[in-house]
Scaffold this active site. Structure first.
Site, mmCIF file in Angstrom:
data_model
loop_
_atom_site.group_PDB
_atom_site.id
_atom_site.type_symbol
_atom_site.label_atom_id
_atom_site.label_comp_id
_atom_site.label_asym_id
_atom_site.label_seq_id
_atom_site.Cartn_x
_atom_site.Cartn_y
_atom_site.Cartn_z
ATOM 1 N N LYS A 11 124.401 11.888 4.573
ATOM 2 C CA LYS A 11 123.343 12.091 5.582
ATOM 3 C C LYS A 11 123.950 12.758 6.827
ATOM 4 O O LYS A 11 124.853 13.578 6.694
ATOM 5 C CB LYS A 11 122.636 10.770 5.886
ATOM 6 C CG LYS A 11 122.135 10.104 4.593
ATOM 7 C CD LYS A 11 121.212 8.947 4.823
ATOM 8 C CE LYS A 11 120.793 8.361 3.472
ATOM 9 N NZ LYS A 11 119.841 7.275 3.584
ATOM 10 N N HIS A 95 114.464 14.052 -0.857
ATOM 11 C CA HIS A 95 114.864 12.749 -0.310
ATOM 12 C C HIS A 95 113.746 12.217 0.585
ATOM 13 O O HIS A 95 113.072 12.995 1.271
ATOM 14 C CB HIS A 95 116.167 12.899 0.491
ATOM 15 C CG HIS A 95 116.765 11.571 0.819
ATOM 16 N ND1 HIS A 95 116.334 10.823 1.889
ATOM 17 C CD2 HIS A 95 117.724 10.835 0.197
ATOM 18 C CE1 HIS A 95 117.019 9.685 1.919
ATOM 19 N NE2 HIS A 95 117.866 9.666 0.911
ATOM 20 N N GLU A 167 114.639 6.120 -5.455
ATOM 21 C CA GLU A 167 115.027 5.544 -4.168
ATOM 22 C C GLU A 167 113.795 4.929 -3.504
ATOM 23 O O GLU A 167 113.044 5.630 -2.815
ATOM 24 C CB GLU A 167 115.602 6.636 -3.258
ATOM 25 C CG GLU A 167 116.880 7.251 -3.766
ATOM 26 C CD GLU A 167 117.798 7.684 -2.632
ATOM 27 O OE1 GLU A 167 119.011 7.471 -2.766
ATOM 28 O OE2 GLU A 167 117.318 8.195 -1.604
ATOM 29 N N GLY A 173 118.747 1.895 3.584
ATOM 30 C CA GLY A 173 119.330 1.568 4.884
ATOM 31 C C GLY A 173 118.834 0.259 5.464
ATOM 32 O O GLY A 173 119.058 -0.042 6.640
HETATM 33 P P1 13P Z 1 121.541 3.500 1.749
HETATM 34 O O1 13P Z 1 122.543 3.323 0.631
HETATM 35 O O2 13P Z 1 122.155 3.560 3.105
HETATM 36 O O3 13P Z 1 120.421 2.494 1.634
HETATM 37 O O4 13P Z 1 120.868 4.947 1.531
HETATM 38 C C1 13P Z 1 120.370 5.303 0.291
HETATM 39 C C2 13P Z 1 120.007 6.727 0.306
HETATM 40 O O5 13P Z 1 119.057 7.136 0.935
HETATM 41 C C3 13P Z 1 120.857 7.653 -0.492
HETATM 42 O O6 13P Z 1 120.272 8.921 -0.579
#
Ligand code: 13P
Length: 251
Positions: A11, A95, A167, A173
């Site tokens: 990110k 995403h 996801e 997060g």
């Molecule tokens: P986290 O592992 O921080 O929850 O993020 C997942 C994500 O969005 C991966 O693309």
């Protein structure tokens, strides 16, 4: 047999120094763990340097986004050809942060998917529901739409270059992880959607990653679920020790 595929989506994190340290740790880890595929998705500005740092290694390099257009008057955008030019082999598209924070529609995601595949990039196409959608019983309808619209017009041959990442937005997060049962159900459902879109052989060969608060202490359990073929990791991919523990999970 689908090979596990563990990917780190950095990110908008790291700086030059920490990116170099992190990629060195990932490279060493991938050398120790040859039965899994590993990829990292650094911020655009570090891709060139990361490609050099990864030359000759098993770690594959990708970008977190790209423009659907090939070139021209698109201020601030990056094309698939530019990504290839600096050594990227993959790109993450659709995403939830792109969809929900930057307003990307299914149609735009689809245009990006087609542009990436036409340029010879592999795609990780993300699909996932919000908390509200899950509570409203919309999970399957939402992930189905992300897949069907994201892959509209993609040939079966090109679809072989696509990995899916499930996801759930509520698990990103937040420290909340989908239970193995919740994730397993959606993965099975998505594989069925792929079989309907293409055929069972394509569905059986396509890897479906789980993403959302994957950590060293839950990766083993998630990876033991039938139909979970890897992980797209955010926060826990930012530290060498935690991402290498994920790559080297105990299977
Ligand atoms: P986290 O592992 O921080 O929850 O993020 C997942 C994500 O969005 C991966 O693309």
């Amino acid at each position: 047999m689908r090979r596990p595929f563990l990917a780190g989506n950095w990110k908008m994190n790291t700086d030059r120094r920490s990116a170099s340290d992190l990629v060195a740790a990932v490279r060493a880890s991938a050398d120790r763990r040859s039965d899994v595929d590993v990829a990292v998705f650094p911020p655009f500005v570090y891709l060139d340097e990361m490609a050099r740092a990864l030359a000759g290694s098993r770690v594959r390099l990708g970008a977190q986004n790209m423009c659907d257009a090939d070139s021209g008057a698109h201020t601030g955008e990056i094309s698939a050809a530019m990504l290839k030019d600096v050594g990227c082999e993959l790109v993450v598209l659709g995403h939830s942060e792109r969809r929900h924070v930057y307003g990307e529609t299914d149609a735009l995601v689809n245009a990006k998917v087609k542009a990436a595949l036409a340029a010879g990039l592999e795609v990780i196409l993300c699909a996932g529901e919000t908390q509200e959608e899950r509570e409203g019983g919309q999970t399957e309808a939402v992930v189905r739409r992300h897949l069907i619209e994201g892959l509209a017009g993609v040939s079966r041959k090109d679809a072989e270059c696509v990995t899916i990442a499930y996801e759930p937005v509520w698990a990103i997060g937040t420290g909340l992880t989908a239970t193995p049962e919740q994730a397993g159900q959606v993965h099975t459902y998505l594989r069925g959607v792929l079989a309907g879109l293409y055929d069972q052989e394509l569905a059986d060969m396509t890897r479906i990653q789980y993403g959302g608060s994957v950590k060293p202490d839950n990766v083993k359990e998630l990876m033991s679920v039938e139909g979970i073929d890897g992980a797209l990791v955010g926060g826990a991919a930012l530290k060498g020790d935690s991402f290498t523990a994920i790559i080297e999970f105990d299977n």
